[in-house]
Every structure is written in structure tokens, then in C-alpha cells.
Motif scaffolding. Structure first.
Motif, PDB file in Angstrom:
ATOM      1  N   LYS A   8       0.878  -1.171   0.000  1.00 53.06           N
ATOM      2  CA  LYS A   8       0.000   0.000   0.000  1.00 53.06           C
ATOM      3  C   LYS A   8       0.914   1.219   0.000  1.00 53.06           C
ATOM      4  N   GLU A  10       1.734   5.109   0.276  1.00 55.87           N
ATOM      5  CA  GLU A  10       1.220   6.305   0.918  1.00 55.87           C
ATOM      6  C   GLU A  10       2.293   7.382   0.905  1.00 55.87           C
ATOM      7  N   ALA A  11       1.881   8.612   0.674  1.00 54.68           N
ATOM      8  CA  ALA A  11       2.815   9.731   0.709  1.00 54.68           C
ATOM      9  C   ALA A  11       3.244   9.975   2.155  1.00 54.68           C
ATOM     10  N   ALA A  14       1.070  12.713   3.624  1.00 63.18           N
ATOM     11  CA  ALA A  14      -0.336  12.586   3.210  1.00 63.18           C
ATOM     12  C   ALA A  14      -1.262  13.394   4.114  1.00 63.18           C
ATOM     13  N   SER A  16      -5.679  14.452   4.346  1.00 64.26           N
ATOM     14  CA  SER A  16      -7.028  14.213   3.843  1.00 64.26           C
ATOM     15  C   SER A  16      -7.340  15.203   2.733  1.00 64.26           C
ATOM     16  N   PHE A  20      -4.560  11.645  -3.378  1.00 67.15           N
ATOM     17  CA  PHE A  20      -3.407  10.815  -3.683  1.00 67.15           C
ATOM     18  C   PHE A  20      -3.883   9.580  -4.436  1.00 67.15           C
ATOM     19  N   ALA A  35      -1.191  13.580  -6.845  1.00 67.82           N
ATOM     20  CA  ALA A  35      -2.037  14.063  -5.752  1.00 67.82           C
ATOM     21  C   ALA A  35      -2.425  15.506  -6.094  1.00 67.82           C
ATOM     22  N   LYS A  38      -3.161  18.357  -3.432  1.00 66.05           N
ATOM     23  CA  LYS A  38      -2.203  18.618  -2.365  1.00 66.05           C
ATOM     24  C   LYS A  38      -2.069  20.128  -2.216  1.00 66.05           C
ATOM     25  N   TYR A  49       4.360  11.980  -6.616  1.00 68.38           N
ATOM     26  CA  TYR A  49       5.304  11.238  -5.782  1.00 68.38           C
ATOM     27  C   TYR A  49       5.913  10.087  -6.570  1.00 68.38           C
ATOM     28  N   GLU A  60       9.198   5.664  -0.890  1.00 71.59           N
ATOM     29  CA  GLU A  60       9.043   6.977  -1.524  1.00 71.59           C
ATOM     30  C   GLU A  60      10.423   7.560  -1.769  1.00 71.59           C
TER      31      GLU A  60
END
Length: 100
Positions: A8, A10-11, A14, A16, A20, A35, A38, A49, A60
Motif C-alpha cells: 500500500k 502512501e505519501a 499525506a 485528507s 493521492f 495528488a 495537495k 510522488y 518513496e
């Protein structure tokens, strides 16, 4: 054919509402994830990313921002990746003028 989740992504920063994963492109062991909402540094300026897979582990590698980013640009709305070349699209909405 049986499919299973490998990871999975994820930035690291990140938040809400970033959207993304709005656009994704994969080339070999590299993934580029957009994203467009952002808000760093400006409201909905957007980001993309870069993730690299080594030994089955995704990490990342970079957060890309437009050099001339503006509020509402939505940088990362569309992304494309081919080897070490990336293309990142924006949405041309001008908040000051109130139009496209």
C-alpha cells in the motif's frame, strides 16, 4: 490467475483531501502517483510522488512540485512514466481570474 496486494503506497506527508492516487503510472520498479489537490505550498497546487520497489519493498523517493506552481494548478492530475522520464499534467484554473 490469482492476484494479491503487494504493498500500500502512501505519501510521507499525506493529508485528507490530497486525492493521492488520482492518477498513477508504473514503469518497471518505479511508480509515479499524482495528488492534484495537495495544498503544499498553495491551495490545490498539487504534487506527484515517485516510489521505487527494491526487493519487493516500495519506498518513496521524491515529491515533485511544479516550479511555477500556483493555487488551483492541480499538478499531478495526470501522470505518465517511461523509464526515468516523467510527464505531469495540470488543470489550468486561474483563481484570480475565476476561470479556466
Amino acid at each position: 490467475t490469482s492476484w494479491s496486494q503487494e504493498a500500500k503506497l502512501e505519501a510521507g506527508d499525506a493529508a485528507s483531501g490530497d486525492f493521492f492516487g488520482f492518477s498513477v503510472s508504473v514503469s518497471g520498479d518505479t511508480a509515479l502517483v499524482g495528488a492534484p489537490f495537495k495544498s503544499d505550498p498553495d491551495h490545490h497546487a498539487g504534487a506527484a510522488y515517485v516510489f521505487v520497489r527494491t526487493g519487493g519493498i516500495w519506498t518513496e523517493q521524491a515529491k515533485l512540485l511544479a516550479s511555477d506552481g500556483t493555487p488551483g494548478a492541480n499538478f499531478g492530475r495526470r501522470v505518465a512514466l517511461d523509464g526515468d522520464t516523467v510527464l505531469i499534467g495540470t488543470l489550468a484554473f486561474d483563481y484570480e481570474e475565476g476561470g479556466w
